[in-house]
Design a protein around this motif. Structure first.
Motif, PDB file in Angstrom:
ATOM      1  N   LEU A  58       0.825  -1.202   0.000  1.00  0.00           N
ATOM      2  CA  LEU A  58       0.000   0.000   0.000  1.00  0.00           C
ATOM      3  C   LEU A  58       0.860   1.253   0.000  1.00  0.00           C
ATOM      4  O   LEU A  58       0.576   2.220  -0.718  1.00  0.00           O
ATOM      5  CB  LEU A  58      -0.927  -0.012   1.223  1.00  0.00           C
ATOM      6  N   GLU A  59       1.935   1.260   0.784  1.00  0.00           N
ATOM      7  CA  GLU A  59       2.827   2.413   0.813  1.00  0.00           C
ATOM      8  C   GLU A  59       3.531   2.596  -0.528  1.00  0.00           C
ATOM      9  O   GLU A  59       3.736   3.727  -0.977  1.00  0.00           O
ATOM     10  CB  GLU A  59       3.861   2.236   1.925  1.00  0.00           C
ATOM     11  N   GLN A  60       3.885   1.490  -1.177  1.00  0.00           N
ATOM     12  CA  GLN A  60       4.512   1.617  -2.488  1.00  0.00           C
ATOM     13  C   GLN A  60       3.553   2.205  -3.506  1.00  0.00           C
ATOM     14  O   GLN A  60       3.930   3.035  -4.332  1.00  0.00           O
ATOM     15  CB  GLN A  60       5.005   0.247  -2.953  1.00  0.00           C
ATOM     16  N   SER A  61       2.293   1.799  -3.456  1.00  0.00           N
ATOM     17  CA  SER A  61       1.323   2.334  -4.406  1.00  0.00           C
ATOM     18  C   SER A  61       1.020   3.801  -4.142  1.00  0.00           C
ATOM     19  O   SER A  61       0.691   4.548  -5.060  1.00  0.00           O
ATOM     20  CB  SER A  61       0.023   1.524  -4.324  1.00  0.00           C
ATOM     21  N   HIS A 154      -3.796   3.652   6.813  1.00  0.00           N
ATOM     22  CA  HIS A 154      -4.853   2.957   7.547  1.00  0.00           C
ATOM     23  C   HIS A 154      -6.240   3.550   7.284  1.00  0.00           C
ATOM     24  O   HIS A 154      -7.219   2.805   7.209  1.00  0.00           O
ATOM     25  CB  HIS A 154      -4.577   2.990   9.055  1.00  0.00           C
ATOM     26  N   GLU A 155      -6.305   4.893   7.167  1.00  0.00           N
ATOM     27  CA  GLU A 155      -7.594   5.527   6.903  1.00  0.00           C
ATOM     28  C   GLU A 155      -7.856   5.719   5.409  1.00  0.00           C
ATOM     29  O   GLU A 155      -8.920   6.233   5.041  1.00  0.00           O
ATOM     30  CB  GLU A 155      -7.648   6.881   7.613  1.00  0.00           C
ATOM     31  N   LYS A 156      -6.891   5.347   4.559  1.00  0.00           N
ATOM     32  CA  LYS A 156      -7.019   5.448   3.099  1.00  0.00           C
ATOM     33  C   LYS A 156      -7.284   6.884   2.638  1.00  0.00           C
ATOM     34  O   LYS A 156      -7.995   7.130   1.670  1.00  0.00           O
ATOM     35  CB  LYS A 156      -8.158   4.535   2.592  1.00  0.00           C
ATOM     36  N   MET A 157      -6.696   7.856   3.331  1.00  0.00           N
ATOM     37  CA  MET A 157      -6.854   9.252   2.946  1.00  0.00           C
ATOM     38  C   MET A 157      -5.854   9.620   1.858  1.00  0.00           C
ATOM     39  O   MET A 157      -4.732   9.107   1.853  1.00  0.00           O
ATOM     40  CB  MET A 157      -6.631  10.178   4.155  1.00  0.00           C
ATOM     41  N   PRO A 158      -6.233  10.503   0.942  1.00  0.00           N
ATOM     42  CA  PRO A 158      -5.236  11.023  -0.008  1.00  0.00           C
ATOM     43  C   PRO A 158      -4.172  11.828   0.727  1.00  0.00           C
ATOM     44  O   PRO A 158      -4.362  12.270   1.866  1.00  0.00           O
ATOM     45  CB  PRO A 158      -6.072  11.915  -0.948  1.00  0.00           C
ATOM     46  N   GLU A 159      -3.050  12.021   0.062  1.00  0.00           N
ATOM     47  CA  GLU A 159      -1.923  12.682   0.713  1.00  0.00           C
ATOM     48  C   GLU A 159      -2.258  14.097   1.143  1.00  0.00           C
ATOM     49  O   GLU A 159      -1.947  14.499   2.273  1.00  0.00           O
ATOM     50  CB  GLU A 159      -0.725  12.697  -0.241  1.00  0.00           C
TER      51      GLU A 159
END
Length: 220
Positions: A58-61, A154-159
């Motif tokens: 997930l961090e890579q994506s 974890h919260e799937k928020m955009p940057e």
């Protein structure tokens, strides 16, 4: 220039030198190299897919940019192949850290305590920016960066949304800390003023100054 045997023929070359009495004693590594022969090159091939930073998928994506391959020009095709270099190790916090300290450069001038807490355990829970029982002075820029990363993973928020949420909570904590510091300074000034207003305090200061003058005059 001395002869350099290739890695695959190194053991054979040393064995021939021993047979011709050019070497008195075999090297300690000879038996190992004969049992486990090396490859054709001492340089290991690099795996382009190796995960050197320990990032999750997930961090890579979220944080890894796609590679841009550059086509070689016709004049560059005959050039010597550059020597292999170690690949750069990139952590997911690096990009977030650059952005945060670019927008908040004065946070770099704040003193940071490097001593561990009473339990000897560093903080690992960043589900909230300020955990229960923490003081506002314990929150620094690194905590904001880790909290933003938690929101993204974890919260799937955009940057940008995670950055806005983390910094807004950070500003509220800083405002609370500055309010407490102003209240402490005000209380200290009130205490000093009350001490200076008392007669015995003024008398003590007068006697101290008179003793200092008397001591200075006696020296001369």
């Amino acid at each position: 220039m001395a002869f350099r045997a290739p890695p695959t023929g190194l053991a054979k070359h040393v064995s021939n030198m021993l047979k011709g009495n050019l070497m008195k004693k075999p090297p300690v590594w000879l038996s190992v190299v004969q049992a486990i022969p090396p490859g054709p090159s001492i340089i290991r091939s690099q795996n382009p897919e190796a995960n050197l930073s320990g990032q999750t998928e997930l961090e890579q994506s979220l944080l890894t940019k796609p590679r841009q391959t550059r086509r070689l020009r016709h004049s560059e095709k005959h050039l010597r192949t550059p020597p292999p270099r170690p690949r750069a190790i990139v952590y997911p916090e690096d990009k977030l850290r650059r952005q945060f300290f670019k927008d908040h450069p004065f946070e770099l001038s704040r003193p940071k305590v490097l001593v561990e807490n009473d339990l000897g355990i560093n903080r690992t829970d960043f589900s909230k920016l300020m955990l229960d029982g923490m003081h506002p002075s314990e929150i620094d820029g690194e905590a904001v960066i880790k909290y933003q990363l938690y929101l993204m993973t974890h919260e799937k928020m955009p940057e940008r949304k995670a950055y806005a949420k983390a910094t807004s909570e950070f500003y509220e904590i800083r405002a609370k800390q500055e309010e407490e510091e102003r209240a402490a300074i005000s209380n200290m000034n009130n205490v000093l003023q009350s001490l200076q207003s008392k007669k015995w305090t003024q008398k003590g200061l007068y006697l101290e100054e008179r003793a200092l003058r008397a001591g200075q005059s006696s020296q001369f």
